[in-house]
Design an enzyme around this catalytic site. Structure first.
Site: not given
Ligand code: EPZ
Length: 422
Positions: A22-23, A117, A122, A309, A331, A401
Site C-alpha cells: 500500500k505504502n 489522526c 501529522r 507500522d 517515530v 484500509r
Molecule cells: C509514512 O507516513 C507511512 N504512510 C506511515 O504508514 C508510516 O507510519 C510512516 O511513513 C513512518 O514510516 C505512507 O507511506 C502512506 P513520516 P508519513 O513523514 O510519510 C514527522 C500505515 O500504517 N514529520 O515519515 O506521513 C511525523 O510527525 C501508515 O501504513 C514532521 O515532523 O510519515 C513523524 O513523527 C501510518 N514533519 C515522523 O516525522 C513533516 O513534515 C515520520 O513521519 C513530516 C513528518
C-alpha cells in the site's frame, strides 16, 4: 458498519502470499501525475485507501481504472484541477503526496492540510520546507496549502531531516517535484524506506535521473519531461511482518511467500530475539514458534530500524512473553491507541510517555474491543487469535484500509474470523 468475531485460541498451518505494498502504491500513483499519458501500475492491492486515492486522482482530472487482470491504469493526459479537497484528504493523510507532482506538472496546487489522526499529529512542515527550497511560493489559506511555481522549480541542495528523523512522504513529495526542476537537487537525510526506493525506481523508468536510491542522499538531475511507465510495486513488508507476528502469537509454522526478506532484517532480528525461528526460503521465509515467547525490547526508528507500522502488532506478541519488555515509539510517540484495548483483554501494559512497559501475562481473554487506526486494529486481530473466547472488534473499516479482506487470508490458515454487518 462491519464487526469481526474472532474465536481463539487457534493455531495456523500452511502458507500465505503477500500482496503489493500500500505504502509503495500511493506515492507511485501520485507519480503518474508527472507524465501526461497512460501509466500502468501492477500488484496494487485492493484496499479502501487505494480507492480513496483513485477518487482523488479523478478529481484532479485523471482517469483511473482497474484492468481485468487487476492492473491499475492511470490516464493523466488531463490534469486540470490541481486541488486536493479537504473531504478526501481528511480521510487519508497520504493524500499530501499529490502536492509535489501537481506543483511540478501544473505550476500550482491547493491541497488541504492533512490534520492529525489517531497515531498523532501529522505535520507537513518538512514537505513545505523542501518545496520552498525548490522555489515554490507556499502559503496557507482556509486550511489549504497553496503552492505556486509559475516559472517552474529549480534544483537545490536540501536537508530533509526533522525531529523524528527522515520523512517518508516528505521525501516522496520533494523527490517527485525535483525530477522536473531545472538543474540538480540533492536531498540529504532522505527516507530510506523500500517504498521510497520503489518510487525512485519507477520515476527512473519514467525518464527521471535519480541516483543514490536507498541511501539517505538522493541526487536528482532535473529533466524537461517524463513519460508514462509500467511498474510493479514491491511486496508489502508491513503485511508480511503482521503475518509473521500472527504465526508467532499462535505458536504456528507459517510459510510466507512473495516477501522481500532483505527488507525485513530489523523485524527478523526482533522475532529471533523473542525466540521465533525465521528461515529464509525462496521468495519468502518460514516462521515457526514452538517454545515460549521471550521478552524483548523494541524501539521504532526510520528504516532500516524497526518499523513503527509493526509496533502495535509486536506489542501484542510481547504481551504474552515470559517476562517484561519495553517498547519505545520514536517515530509517532502517541501511537498507542491499542494499549487500552489490549489491557481490556487482560494484557498488562503501562504507558509512560513514548514508552510502554509490557509485563508478560500467561493468557489474553477475549473481549469486545474497538479498532482505532489501521495498525492498532491489526494488533487487536492478532490478540483475538490468541485470546481465550470470542473477541469482537468494532470499526473494522480501519483494518480494510491496509489489509485486503484479512479474514479471507487468515481463515484458510486456521483462524476463525467472521465478518458481520451491523
Ligand atoms: C509514512 O507516513 C507511512 N504512510 C506511515 O504508514 C508510516 O507510519 C510512516 O511513513 C513512518 O514510516 C505512507 O507511506 C502512506 P513520516 P508519513 O513523514 O510519510 C514527522 C500505515 O500504517 N514529520 O515519515 O506521513 C511525523 O510527525 C501508515 O501504513 C514532521 O515532523 O510519515 C513523524 O513523527 C501510518 N514533519 C515522523 O516525522 C513533516 O513534515 C515520520 O513521519 C513530516 C513528518
Amino acid at each position: 458498519m462491519d464487526i469481526f468475531r474472532i474465536e481463539g485460541p487457534v493455531q495456523f498451518s500452511g502458507s500465505v502470499s503477500i500482496n503489493g505494498s500500500k505504502n509503495a502504491s500511493l506515492p507511485i500513483m501520485a507519480a503518474a501525475i508527472l507524465a501526461a499519458g497512460k501509466s500502468v501500475i501492477k500488484a496494487v492491492p485492493h484496499l479502501s485507501d487505494i480507492s480513496v486515492f483513485s477518487r482523488l486522482l479523478g478529481r484532479l482530472g485523471c482517469k483511473v481504472t482497474r484492468s481485468r487482470n487487476g492492473d491499475l491504469c492511470i490516464d493523466s493526459t488531463v490534469v486540470d484541477n490541481p486541488i486536493g479537497e479537504y473531504e478526501i484528504v481528511r480521510r487519508m493523510r497520504a493524500s499530501i503526496c499529490i502536492l509535489g507532482p501537481l506543483l511540478a506538472r501544473c505550476g500550482r496546487a491547493e491541497v488541504s492540510m492533512p490534520g492529525g489522526c489517531a497515531i498523532g499529529d501529522r505535520p507537513v512542515d518538512i514537505h513545505l520546507r523542501g518545496l520552498r527550497e525548490l522555489g515554490a511560493k507556499i502559503h496557507l489559506k482556509n486550511g489549504y496549502i497553496v503552492a505556486e511555481a509559475p516559472h517552474g522549480l529549480t534544483g537545490k541542495d536540501i536537508f530533509m531531516g526533522g525531529p523524528f528523523g527522515s520523512t517518508v512522504l516528505g521525501t516522496a513529495n520533494v523527490l517527485m517535484a525535483a525530477t522536473l526542476a531545472k538543474g540538480k537537487t540533492i536531498i540529504e537525510s532522505a527516507a530510506c524506506e523500500p517504498e521510497v526506493a520503489d518510487l525512485a525506481n519507477c520515476l527512473n523508468k519514467m525518464g527521471a535521473k535519480i541516483t543514490g536510491i536507498g541511501s539517505p542522499r538522493l541526487t536528482i538531475e532535473g529533466v524537461r519531461q517524463l513519460q508514462p511507465a509500467e511498474h510493479q510495486v514491491i511486496p508489502d513488508r508491513i503485511e508480511a511482518g503482521t503475518f509473521m507476528a500472527a504465526a508467532a502469537i499462535t505458536a504456528s509454522e507459517l510459510r510466507i511467500q512473495n516477501c522481500r526478506f532483505d527488507d525485513m532484517m530489523a523485524v527478523v532480528d526482533r522475532l529471533r530475539n523473542i525466540g521465533v525461528t525465521v528461515d529464509a526460503a525462496n521468495n519468502g521465509c518460514v516462521v515457526t514458534r514452538s517454545g515460549s515467547i521471550k521478552p524483548a525490547d523494541i524501539t521504532t526508528q526510520p528504516y532500516p530500524g524497526f518499523p513503527t507500522d509493526l509496533q502495535a502488532q509486536f506489542m501484542t506478541l510481547l504481551s504474552l512473553a515470559e517476562g517484561n519488555s519495553v517498547v519505545i515509539e520514536k517515530v509517532f510517540p502517541d501511537r498507542f491507541m491499542h494499549v487500552a484495548e489490549l489491557n481490556r483483554m487482560a494484557a498488562n501494559l503501562r504507558k509512560e510517555g513514548p514508552t510502554v512497559i509490557v509485563a508478560g501475562v500467561k493468557k489474553l481473554i477475549a473481549a469486545p474491543v474497538m479498532a482505532s487506526d489501521l495498525r492498532a486494529s491489526a494488533a487487536l486481530v492478532l490478540a483475538g487469535l490468541a485470546a481465550e473466547g470470542t473477541t469482537t472488534i468494532q470499526r473494522v473499516y480501519h483494518i480494510d484500509r491496509g489489509y485486503e479482506k484479512i479474514e479471507e487470508r487468515l481463515n484458510p490458515l486456521g483462524a476463525k474470523i467472521t465478518r458481520q454487518s451491523i
